[in-house]
Design a protein around this motif. Sequence first.
Motif: not given
Length: 729
Positions: A120-121, A151-156, A276-279
């Motif tokens: 997983s990412a 996207a979740l990992v990028i934001r985290r 997703v749009r945020a990242a």
Amino acid sequence: MKYIDEFRSGEVAQALSRRIAAEIDPQRRYHFMEFCGGHTHAISRYGIAELLPANLRMIHGPGCPVCVLPIGRIDQAIALALDRGVILCTYGDVMRVPASESLSLMRAKARGADIRMVYSAADALKLARENPEREVVFLAIGFETTTPPTALVIRRAQAEGTPNFSVLCNHVLTPSAITHILESPEVRQYGTVPIDGFVGPAHVSIVIGAMPYEHFAQEYRKPVVIAGFEPLDVMQAIWMLVQQVNQGRAEVENEFSRAVTREGKPRCAGHRAAGVRAALELRVARPRRGAVLGAEDPPGLRALRCREALRPRLPERARPQAVRMRRHPARREAAHRLQAVRHGVHARDADGFVHGVVRRRLRGALHLRALPRHSGGGGMSKANYVRPIDFRNGRVDMNHGAGGRASAQLIDELFARAFDNEYLRQGDDAALLPVPAGHRLVMATDGHVISPLFFPGGDIGCLAVHGTVNDVAMLGAAPLYLSASFILEEGFPLAELKRIVESMAAAAREAGVPIVTGDTKVVEQGKGDGVFIATTGVGVVPVGRSISGRHARPGDAVLVSGTIGDHGVAVLSKRESLEFETTIESDTAALHTLVARLLAAVPEGSVRTLRDPTRGGLATTLNEIAKQSGVGVLLDEAAIPIKPQVNAACELLGLDPLYIANEGKCIVVCDAAVADGALEALRSHPLGREAARIGTVTDDPQRFVQMATAFGGRRVVDWLSGEPLPRIC
């Protein structure tokens, strides 16, 4: 398995096959594309093509994440790993994808690149936290299913301020990929690739729903049936497509209604899309290298890229300029000892010592005590006391492989004590061994490298004994002696070495095969993987007995002594920290007593071939036998014994249990006339209670191994193409 067996019924499959055949118009041809690689896998694994009419053709689409990955992106990832020295993380699907200059991520890893497979990412971000001094890059691939986790990992990572984590984004949108296919000249203009309809993807459709496919039905007049990944799902979708084509309809139908809705997941769709749009943001994917583009060529795939950098770029002067030092577990201890040396060389009073240097006041460099004297005279004697090896806290060092006192002490206190027997006590560089009269010698050698060294049901120590004993036994021989060579890495904990050696000694005693000679070497830290063990076994076989992979004949029966895949899944679960509801243990065991019971129960010469299916599993071993004997093999999938938990683990990871390693099973090829007696003999032994007859040797000059699937089809069981890797598609 729970909720799955219902979708793999061979009886229902045959009924569906007849229904499709009845619906087919014999005067026309049907061409359907299964977009997703999961459907392609199901068609191949369950032999669905064998159940379809001859005028219905399935076209394998590009719905695998790596199929739409430009070669330049793989080249870029390899360059990051090889030239920039980053830790590159990605899914197993990408590891073997060809790149430029005959490279791949797997081959780049062999050249020294630090490339790691993750599930997983989030695993990649965890690696970045655990290695703050290294740059970690996640090579993100996949369609809408794997996009939200990226996207979740990028934001985290942004929220945590993780400075050493980056994402090389290669996500592609499914509707765009289908549009690209339909707009290609081969499909729309020339018609050289006819497509009458699509089997729509399962997991992607759970995320995006059925609505995005309506455009293809309306604009291109191509029916779409969304289907699950189980074989009955695929066959039902094919039947529904045939009906639409015959009736002149072009609609989106949802066969996978147990998981897919028209709108997708409504409760989480808004949060998911916002994340997703945020990242990430849309981009047009670059064409593959070497593509010839014209003015009327279709637009590129719509893909995704990171919306903004995870962190600001460091100015050049802010980057560390010093040479990066390798971390060493003994650094603190080494610093403490260095301080002690500094105190020792400073000038001070002799205090009863004889010092090497006095006049220049440098004292303490050489501490020499007066040697003790015999009580009866003036001669000197050396003290007999030797400090025992600290097996609790000590570590292997280069002295243990130098051949001096440290080497001798390690051999005496560990190896000789654990492996003790009359032949080892000879103390020579080789062992003088008796051989029974009227027999021929059999010798086998094996190298043992495994990670982790300890796994459920065993470790590298007992594995080294069992593997070599089994190699000797597969020729119908009685194993008599073993030799063992250890390659140890500097810094390896002596406690773990002691545990391995004791396990090896216990396995040898249980098998009744002594370790009579051996050797030990030490390599520098970083040039080994803890411990490697090479073992050689010697046994004897009666004159006249000939058991070989060359002796299989058409009509012979194929037996296996028990369930397959236990060892490989046990090791994989430990290596990757995977937890299942029930513990899966390795089947590692010495099989010579099982073989002896089998050979005693059937006439001499009726057992043609014995083989233990270790690396490459059952499938690869049977291909080896077919090649040696110049025959084919037909397997019965329903008869192959596999534990439910092993089968479930393989399903979860996208692996085929036929290719998973075993260390306590054997394949028996015997005369069909004695197959029942051989099976009874195997089942009477504790290691063969789950033995089964799984196939037949066939007359096939092409030497194919094939399998009649439990679903009613037939498929080729080919050689293993490489290390089995978990996949996301």
